[in-house]
Design an enzyme around this catalytic site. Structure first.
Site, mmCIF file in Angstrom:
data_model
loop_
_atom_site.group_PDB
_atom_site.id
_atom_site.type_symbol
_atom_site.label_atom_id
_atom_site.label_comp_id
_atom_site.label_asym_id
_atom_site.label_seq_id
_atom_site.Cartn_x
_atom_site.Cartn_y
_atom_site.Cartn_z
ATOM 1 N N ASP A 17 0.833 -1.206 0.000
ATOM 2 C CA ASP A 17 0.000 0.000 0.000
ATOM 3 C C ASP A 17 0.870 1.260 0.000
ATOM 4 O OD1 ASP A 17 -2.287 1.516 0.064
ATOM 5 O OD2 ASP A 17 -2.611 1.318 2.215
ATOM 6 N N SER A 62 -7.121 -5.464 -5.403
ATOM 7 C CA SER A 62 -8.256 -6.068 -4.693
ATOM 8 C C SER A 62 -9.519 -5.921 -5.533
ATOM 9 C CB SER A 62 -8.457 -5.375 -3.337
ATOM 10 O OG SER A 62 -8.992 -4.085 -3.522
ATOM 11 N N ASN A 65 -10.666 -2.557 -5.507
ATOM 12 C CA ASN A 65 -9.933 -1.586 -6.330
ATOM 13 C C ASN A 65 -10.644 -1.329 -7.667
ATOM 14 O OD1 ASN A 65 -6.645 -2.736 -5.254
ATOM 15 N ND2 ASN A 65 -7.859 -1.030 -4.473
#
Ligand code: FPP
Length: 229
Positions: A17, A62, A65
């Site tokens: 991240d 993800s 996302n």
């Protein structure tokens, strides 16, 4: 400096991240943050190989996302496509077996074909199994497993695990999240039951081998008792 002893770790998973914030900090476009993030994968994986870690899972995209703007998603898919073209030699040099988990059905066929082809490399004699989680959701993984086994009675944990996308991978011993966010974000929900969690303030593009080794040293100091004393 403390000596690294990574022999108790089979599987390290990383939530990468902070690419966007890294770019913003440098007054760059978010896409440059993702490119820098991509460039940071290989050095970290090489260090994990050096530490004799057998399984590495990287959370690259993800399911959530997908809510991001079309341009950003396209950019990430293009980065994935390019890296599948460029990584072949590195995979062979480092004897990596690269596979994917997640719902890949929305990717263009030319990319899924490349993924299929690349995942056959070094299948038997790999030094590390590198797993990219793409369009991955921990909840969906569990839900899909339940849907597939719904007619079975008295299902055991082991049986349920055999229906998860991670069925051929041990649970992560250590999950690292970069980017100064203290959450799991729908990653490996079942598999993380007894994982040790490590949160780094560093943004993913600036997360170094030394940072990784600090995480491993911290792991070594933890006492894992799995509910026992
Ligand atoms: C999170 O940072 C990162 C992502 C959503 C993408 C991770 C992708 C890479 C490291 C590069 C691409 C990888 C492959 C395998 C092609 P963020 O954008 O959420 O950062 P922010 O929280 O600072 O906005």
């Amino acid at each position: 400096m403390d000596k690294i002893n990574s022999q108790n770790i089979q599987h390290v998973a990383i939530i990468m991240d902070g690419n966007g914030r890294w770019a913003e900090k440098k007054e760059l476009h978010r896409s440059q943050g993702h490119k820098k993030g991509l460039d940071n994968i290989l050095p970290i994986v090489e260090e994990l190989i050096e530490q004799k870690i057998k399984y590495v899972t990287l959370f690259a995209f993800s399911t959530e996302n997908n809510k991001r703007p079309y341009e950003e998603k396209k950019n990430l898919i293009n980065l994935l496509d390019d890296s599948l073209d460029n990584i072949n030699k590195k995979i062979d040099d480092n004897n990596i077996n690269l596979t994917f988990i997640g719902n890949l059905s929305s990717l263009p066929k030319k990319i899924t074909s490349k993924i299929q082809k690349i995942s056959q490399k070094n299948k038997c004699a790999s030094s590390v199994k590198l797993i990219i989680a793409w369009n991955y959701s921990g909840r969906s993984d569990i839900l899909n497993a339940i849907r597939r086994i719904k007619t079975k009675q008295n299902i055991t944990e082991k049986e349920l695990e055999s229906y998860l996308m991670t069925h051929n991978t041990p649970d992560p011993d250590l999950i690292i999240r970069t980017g100064n966010q203290i959450r799991i974000s729908n990653f490996m929900l079942w598999q993380s039951a007894y994982s040790e969690l490590y949160f780094s303030k560093k943004l993913w593009p600036e997360f170094t081998k030394k940072d990784l080794n600090n995480a491993i040293l911290e792991f070594e100091k933890r006492k894992r008792n799995y509910g026992n004393v």
